[in-house]
Design a protein around this motif. Structure first.
Motif, mmCIF file in Angstrom:
data_model
loop_
_atom_site.group_PDB
_atom_site.id
_atom_site.type_symbol
_atom_site.label_atom_id
_atom_site.label_comp_id
_atom_site.label_asym_id
_atom_site.label_seq_id
_atom_site.Cartn_x
_atom_site.Cartn_y
_atom_site.Cartn_z
ATOM 1 N N MET A 42 0.851 -1.200 0.000
ATOM 2 C CA MET A 42 0.000 0.000 0.000
ATOM 3 C C MET A 42 0.881 1.242 0.000
ATOM 4 O O MET A 42 1.813 1.353 0.783
ATOM 5 C CB MET A 42 -0.894 0.005 1.242
ATOM 6 C CG MET A 42 -1.832 1.203 1.346
ATOM 7 S SD MET A 42 -3.082 1.217 0.045
ATOM 8 C CE MET A 42 -4.011 2.692 0.475
ATOM 9 N N ASP A 43 0.623 2.149 -0.925
ATOM 10 C CA ASP A 43 1.386 3.387 -0.962
ATOM 11 C C ASP A 43 1.149 4.194 0.306
ATOM 12 O O ASP A 43 0.078 4.144 0.922
ATOM 13 C CB ASP A 43 0.965 4.222 -2.179
ATOM 14 C CG ASP A 43 1.399 3.588 -3.486
ATOM 15 O OD1 ASP A 43 2.561 3.180 -3.571
ATOM 16 O OD2 ASP A 43 0.572 3.506 -4.414
ATOM 17 N N SER A 44 2.171 4.954 0.689
ATOM 18 C CA SER A 44 2.066 5.802 1.877
ATOM 19 C C SER A 44 1.616 7.192 1.435
ATOM 20 O O SER A 44 2.431 8.031 1.027
ATOM 21 C CB SER A 44 3.422 5.862 2.586
ATOM 22 O OG SER A 44 3.344 6.651 3.738
ATOM 23 N N PHE A 45 0.314 7.414 1.463
ATOM 24 C CA PHE A 45 -0.250 8.669 0.993
ATOM 25 C C PHE A 45 -0.090 9.766 2.032
ATOM 26 O O PHE A 45 -0.146 9.504 3.244
ATOM 27 C CB PHE A 45 -1.729 8.488 0.646
ATOM 28 C CG PHE A 45 -1.967 7.617 -0.556
ATOM 29 C CD1 PHE A 45 -1.788 8.107 -1.841
ATOM 30 C CD2 PHE A 45 -2.355 6.296 -0.398
ATOM 31 C CE1 PHE A 45 -2.002 7.303 -2.954
ATOM 32 C CE2 PHE A 45 -2.567 5.474 -1.500
ATOM 33 C CZ PHE A 45 -2.391 5.983 -2.779
ATOM 34 N N LEU A 46 0.093 10.979 1.564
ATOM 35 C CA LEU A 46 0.118 12.114 2.470
ATOM 36 C C LEU A 46 -1.280 12.302 3.069
ATOM 37 O O LEU A 46 -2.287 12.032 2.401
ATOM 38 C CB LEU A 46 0.578 13.367 1.735
ATOM 39 C CG LEU A 46 1.990 13.300 1.121
ATOM 40 C CD1 LEU A 46 2.365 14.642 0.492
ATOM 41 C CD2 LEU A 46 3.030 12.885 2.140
ATOM 42 N N SER A 89 11.045 12.247 0.807
ATOM 43 C CA SER A 89 10.850 12.513 -0.615
ATOM 44 C C SER A 89 9.437 12.089 -1.014
ATOM 45 O O SER A 89 8.964 11.018 -0.624
ATOM 46 C CB SER A 89 11.886 11.734 -1.425
ATOM 47 O OG SER A 89 11.662 11.888 -2.811
ATOM 48 N N PHE A 90 8.752 12.929 -1.783
ATOM 49 C CA PHE A 90 7.349 12.639 -2.106
ATOM 50 C C PHE A 90 7.001 13.071 -3.524
ATOM 51 O O PHE A 90 7.766 13.764 -4.200
ATOM 52 C CB PHE A 90 6.421 13.313 -1.088
ATOM 53 C CG PHE A 90 6.484 14.829 -1.094
ATOM 54 C CD1 PHE A 90 5.502 15.572 -1.726
ATOM 55 C CD2 PHE A 90 7.520 15.509 -0.456
ATOM 56 C CE1 PHE A 90 5.547 16.964 -1.736
ATOM 57 C CE2 PHE A 90 7.572 16.887 -0.450
ATOM 58 C CZ PHE A 90 6.592 17.620 -1.101
ATOM 59 N N TYR A 91 5.842 12.642 -3.946
ATOM 60 C CA TYR A 91 5.331 12.901 -5.296
ATOM 61 C C TYR A 91 3.950 13.520 -5.173
ATOM 62 O O TYR A 91 3.123 13.063 -4.367
ATOM 63 C CB TYR A 91 5.256 11.581 -6.063
ATOM 64 C CG TYR A 91 4.806 11.684 -7.499
ATOM 65 C CD1 TYR A 91 5.711 11.919 -8.522
ATOM 66 C CD2 TYR A 91 3.457 11.508 -7.835
ATOM 67 C CE1 TYR A 91 5.293 11.970 -9.849
ATOM 68 C CE2 TYR A 91 3.036 11.568 -9.154
ATOM 69 C CZ TYR A 91 3.963 11.803 -10.160
ATOM 70 O OH TYR A 91 3.556 11.860 -11.473
ATOM 71 N N ILE A 92 3.696 14.550 -5.951
ATOM 72 C CA ILE A 92 2.400 15.235 -5.939
ATOM 73 C C ILE A 92 1.658 14.925 -7.234
ATOM 74 O O ILE A 92 2.221 15.053 -8.328
ATOM 75 C CB ILE A 92 2.585 16.762 -5.803
ATOM 76 C CG1 ILE A 92 3.337 17.112 -4.526
ATOM 77 C CG2 ILE A 92 1.233 17.468 -5.830
ATOM 78 C CD1 ILE A 92 3.720 18.578 -4.429
ATOM 79 N N LEU A 127 7.571 8.855 -2.024
ATOM 80 C CA LEU A 127 8.110 8.137 -3.177
ATOM 81 C C LEU A 127 9.619 8.309 -3.213
ATOM 82 O O LEU A 127 10.127 9.429 -3.278
ATOM 83 C CB LEU A 127 7.495 8.668 -4.478
ATOM 84 C CG LEU A 127 7.922 7.957 -5.761
ATOM 85 C CD1 LEU A 127 7.391 6.517 -5.783
ATOM 86 C CD2 LEU A 127 7.433 8.716 -6.993
ATOM 87 N N SER A 128 10.319 7.187 -3.195
ATOM 88 C CA SER A 128 11.775 7.237 -3.328
ATOM 89 C C SER A 128 12.132 6.978 -4.789
ATOM 90 O O SER A 128 11.918 7.824 -5.639
ATOM 91 C CB SER A 128 12.435 6.227 -2.389
ATOM 92 O OG SER A 128 11.876 4.924 -2.563
#
Length: 304
Positions: free
Chosen positions: A1-5, A95-98, A127-128
């Protein structure tokens, strides 16, 4: 499961990510009538209370232009301010992705762009590395990149990504990591979600816009960096056979950053990658705000 903000922007307000939900009758869900963006953010290595976004203005400009294909007028300045507020509310520590997304939000079954409401949402996730740093193995996809005469490839149209999904899954299920798609003229276009660069004899080549590629922002950055480093670079049609005798090949994109290709089909590429490594090192320094020449590419956001 992705780690969502934890916080999303949805229907003109900020709310918990888990509360941002759409109806199963949403127009865009049925017809792919959405446009998307994607940008990376990192905690500033020199200041723990600051986030760095890479080329925020260009990403907002492209998304605003993409929205026009949906007959939606959303100024880039508004997109930018919402993204700034989004980052400040989420206080990311890694580090993250929008992912900003504009879509036809009306409930209905008629495929059209007139008399349809649109909405805009933003969410993010930690996101790495999207692809392995050590490189990927690629196959030539049996799926072809769409043509601009069939849909507007200058925009990131959500429905267009069915081809990317088919190509990616075909590649993985046949023992590869990534797919390279040709265009309808039989020339190299792009990977499933990345632009492609080929190095031969100390020079770089990349497919031009006429090859039905996405106008990648990382691609544009790589071209500028290469020229500033004195590396000759040409935008032109690229043949499949050039991939098989290349000195280096790398993919680039917001999520992938710069990822080298180890093998194309059963053709092993050299492990010595001086051009790829030089550009990657330069781009990394820019993203981390360590290169004063490119400071206008980095947008700092104070968290306190």
């Amino acid at each position: 499961m992705d780690s969502f903000l934890p916080i999303a922007y949805f229907q003109n307000q900020f709310l918990p990510f888990t509360d941002a939900k759409i109806s199963i009758a949403t127009h865009a869900l049925h017809y792919g009538t959405g446009v998307l963006g994607g940008l990376r953010g990192i905690p500033d290595p020199q200041n723990a209370d600051r986030i760095l976004l890479f080329r925020l203005d260009r990403h907002c400009q492209r998304l605003s232009q993409s929205a026009s294909f949906l007959h939606c007028d959303l100024p880039s300045s508004k997109i930018q301010q919402i993204i700034i507020d989004f980052v400040q509310k989420n206080q990311p520590t890694k580090s993250f992705y929008i992912r900003p997304f504009i879509y036809t939000s009306s409930l209905g079954i008629a495929p059209r762009l007139h008399n349809v409401e649109t909405d805009f949402f933003v969410y993010g996730l930690e996101l790495s590395d999207y692809l392995p740093k050590e490189g990927v193995n690629c196959r030539i996809s049996s799926w072809y990149r769409q043509e601009d005469r069939s849909l507007p490839l200058r925009g990131k149209i959500s429905g267009a990504y069915i081809t990317s999904a088919l190509a990616k899954t075909e590649a993985v299920q046949s023992g590869f990591d990534e797919a390279i798609m040709m265009n309808s003229q039989g020339k190299v276009s792009e990977a499933s979600g990345m632009n492609i660069f080929v190095a031969r004899n100390g020079k770089l080549v990349t497919p031009g816009f006429e090859q039905d590629i996405l106008e990648g922002i990382t691609r544009d950055s790589v071209i500028t960096i290469a020229r500033d480093l004195g590396i000759e670079i040409t935008e032109r049609p690229v043949d499949k056979s050039e991939l098989l005798i290349a000195d280096e090949i790398f993919l680039c994109g917001t999520a992938a950053k710069i990822t080298p290709i180890n093998r194309v089909e059963n053709y092993q590429l050299p492990q010595n990658r001086p051009i790829t490594e030089k550009i990657l090192d330069k781009l990394t320094g820019i993203i981390e705000n360590r290169d004063s020449k490119y400071k206008d590419w980095v947008f700092p956001i104070n968290l306190n």
